[in-house]
Design an enzyme around this catalytic site. Structure first.
Site, PDB file in Angstrom:
ATOM      1  N   HIS A  82       0.838  -1.200   0.000  1.00  0.00           N
ATOM      2  CA  HIS A  82       0.000   0.000   0.000  1.00  0.00           C
ATOM      3  C   HIS A  82       0.866   1.241   0.000  1.00  0.00           C
ATOM      4  CE1 HIS A  82      -3.490   2.514   0.824  1.00  0.00           C
ATOM      5  NE2 HIS A  82      -2.710   3.188   1.631  1.00  0.00           N
ATOM      6  N   ASP A 161     -15.222   3.561   7.206  1.00  0.00           N
ATOM      7  CA  ASP A 161     -14.157   4.458   6.741  1.00  0.00           C
ATOM      8  C   ASP A 161     -14.646   5.299   5.573  1.00  0.00           C
ATOM      9  OD1 ASP A 161     -11.413   5.489   6.359  1.00  0.00           O
ATOM     10  OD2 ASP A 161     -11.637   4.457   4.452  1.00  0.00           O
ATOM     11  N   ARG A 168     -14.418  13.686   6.761  1.00  0.00           N
ATOM     12  CA  ARG A 168     -13.109  14.298   7.081  1.00  0.00           C
ATOM     13  C   ARG A 168     -12.667  15.240   5.971  1.00  0.00           C
ATOM     14  NH1 ARG A 168      -9.421   9.498   7.497  1.00  0.00           N
ATOM     15  NH2 ARG A 168      -7.805  11.037   7.789  1.00  0.00           N
ATOM     16  N   SER A 183      -7.861   4.610   9.111  1.00  0.00           N
ATOM     17  CA  SER A 183      -8.506   4.592   7.797  1.00  0.00           C
ATOM     18  C   SER A 183      -7.777   3.613   6.861  1.00  0.00           C
ATOM     19  CB  SER A 183      -8.477   6.020   7.225  1.00  0.00           C
ATOM     20  OG  SER A 183      -8.794   6.029   5.869  1.00  0.00           O
ATOM     21  N   LYS A 187      -8.874  -0.843   6.035  1.00  0.00           N
ATOM     22  CA  LYS A 187      -9.102  -1.391   4.690  1.00  0.00           C
ATOM     23  C   LYS A 187      -8.093  -2.504   4.386  1.00  0.00           C
ATOM     24  CE  LYS A 187      -9.046   2.885   3.330  1.00  0.00           C
ATOM     25  NZ  LYS A 187      -9.127   4.221   2.822  1.00  0.00           N
TER      26      LYS A 187
HETATM   27  N1  URA Z   1      -5.588   7.270   2.588  1.00  0.00           N
HETATM   28  C1  URA Z   1      -6.651   6.730   3.219  1.00  0.00           C
HETATM   29  O1  URA Z   1      -7.193   5.719   2.785  1.00  0.00           O
HETATM   30  N2  URA Z   1      -7.098   7.324   4.344  1.00  0.00           N
HETATM   31  C2  URA Z   1      -6.533   8.431   4.871  1.00  0.00           C
HETATM   32  O2  URA Z   1      -6.977   8.909   5.891  1.00  0.00           O
HETATM   33  C3  URA Z   1      -5.425   8.985   4.197  1.00  0.00           C
HETATM   34  C4  URA Z   1      -4.964   8.366   3.049  1.00  0.00           C
END
Ligand code: URA
Length: 434
Positions: A82, A161, A168, A183, A187
């Site tokens: 990621h 999220d 946000r 967040s 995932k």
């Molecule tokens: N990427 C995400 O998935 N969430 C965040 O809060 C920041 C970057």
């Protein structure tokens, strides 16, 4: 339990209990807690922070708010990768086939572009015929047979999220280590891999502007992943200027193919080999970092990674002839050149401004439902440290809408800083945390 008491508790800087966090997050996800109360809590978290224990709880609740993917039918140690987001970051297109060619099963879910940062799913969809959605059975079968499948993240993963991120975004509450960690990790944990390599970016084109903040974010994500039983490694890398020379969907696919053929810009090759080696190591395919580096390099230089990329593209319906016939990828009708108006050295190339210029030329969405121009983007001829005479080409902006390409070119010019002295070459890979 009552939302106002919980908001007040966090406003006073106290730690919330697991029950209180669950009450707010699930209440908000289910539509019982209104936006204004969740916004107040998010702002209190931004200002007062959360402990690591609270963040572990928050991550788990967000992960469990939706589907969790079961990859246990795939043989071997599944390793995910990621990136916290950047400009010109096409590493997944290189790293995934390199690691797969070394025997690491790649069962990956990727996202779409957000604002000025590109997303792997959009890049892959610029390949004619390529599909990024698949039934679970075929996804598992593809990884078992071909060693690699990359699909778009479904809306069923971590819906808490999804809703919180949207809030946000419009309430000035994105910049919190606890909220970013939970967040991203909710995932990643829901996506089912056994181990995760994180590419945490720092610099003008990243969420984390400084190395210190990126390091703290990386440490939190590694700790939280490990506390959920995952093997974790984080690579901290610079996003002061875009990665590679190409920014924009089809253009980035072309550059990824160049790297898989043994060429391409040095920076993108370096970070891709580093990340692939970390995946090989976490995947148990090598017993030392040096051995993993050797395996990744061999997969790239022997052409096995390119062959794996072709297999991967064909398996997902894409035209694998793109590796030999670049014209099969979307072509732009217009190109505007940006030239230096004074002689000197490129002392800075603002990644965020280039990302925005590319987005405005058509390569990215302003709103979620916008169509994107797969051919649009920017080719950077000169980057930080390069010399330019007056009139030399700095970059070229491409796209199919002339007005947008011209607007992008104007913005791209503003991303360049030219000065009389050659700056030091920026360091790309700053640290590995494992
Ligand atoms: N990427 C995400 O998935 N969430 C965040 O809060 C920041 C970057």
């Amino acid at each position: 339990m009552n939302a106002v008491d919980i908001i007040n508790k966090k406003r006073r800087g106290e730690a919330l209990s697991a029950e209180e966090i669950k009450f707010m997050v699930m209440g908000f996800t289910d539509g019982v807690i209104p936006d204004y109360q969740m916004s107040a809590l998010l702002m209190a978290i931004c200002l007062k922070g959360m402990t690591k224990e609270e963040t572990v709880v928050l991550t788990g609740i967000m992960r469990d708010s939706g589907e969790t993917v079961d990859l246990s039918d795939i043989r071997g140690i599944k390793v995910d990768k990621h990136s916290t987001g950047g400009v010109g970051d096409k590493t997944t297109l290189i790293v995934a086939p390199v690691a797969a060619a070394c025997g690491v099963p790649i069962a990956k879910m990727s996202g779409r572009g957000l604002g000025f940062t590109g997303g792997t799913v959009d890049k892959m969809e610029s390949i004619p015929g390529f599909v990024t959605s698949m039934e679970r059975e075929r996804f598992i079968e593809s990884v078992n047979e071909k060693g690699i499948a990359v699909i778009g993240q479904t809306g069923h993963i971590a819906p808490a999220d999804k809703k919180m991120y949207a809030l946000r975004d419009v309430t000035g509450t994105t910049e919190s280590i606890a909220l970013i960690t939970s967040s991203i990790m909710s995932k990643k944990l829901a996506a089912g891999a056994d181990a995760i390599v994180l590419d945490v970016k720092c610099g003008s084109g990243a969420f984390m502007k400084t190395y210190e903040d990126a390091r703290e974010l990386a440490t939190w994500m590694v700790d939280i992943g490990e506390s959920s039983g995952k093997n974790m490694t984080a690579v901290i890398s610079s996003m002061e200027q875009p990665l590679g020379k190409a920014v924009g969907n089809a253009m980035e696919v072309r550059e990824a193919i160049d790297v898989l053929k043994g060429g391409g810009p040095d920076d993108i090759r370096e970070i891709s080999l580093r990340l692939a080696a970390e995946m090989v190591l976490l995947g148990g395919r090598a017993d030392s970092r040096e051995a993993a580096e050797g395996m990744a390099l061999e997969a790239l230089e022997s052409g096995r990674a390119l062959e794996k990329f072709r297999e991967f593209v064909a398996n997902q319906g894409g035209d694998e002839r793109i590796t030999e016939e670049e014209d099969l990828l979307p072509q732009a009708a217009f190109a505007v050149e940006v030239r230096a108006d004074e002689a000197g050295f490129v002392t800075g190339l603002d990644a965020m401004k280039i990302g925005l210029a590319s987005q405005h030329a058509g390569a990215g969405r302003e709103k979620k439902e916008d169509e994107i121009d797969m051919a649009a983007g920017i080719l950077l001829e000169r980057k930080t440290g390069d010399e330019a005479a007056a009139g030399d080409l700095l970059c070229t902006v491409f796209g199919n809408d002339k007005t947008r390409v011209q607007a992008g070119a104007k913005e791209a010019r503003e991303a360049y800083r030219i000065g009389p002295e050659r700056p030091e070459k920026p360091e790309l890979i700053k640290e590995i945390i494992d």
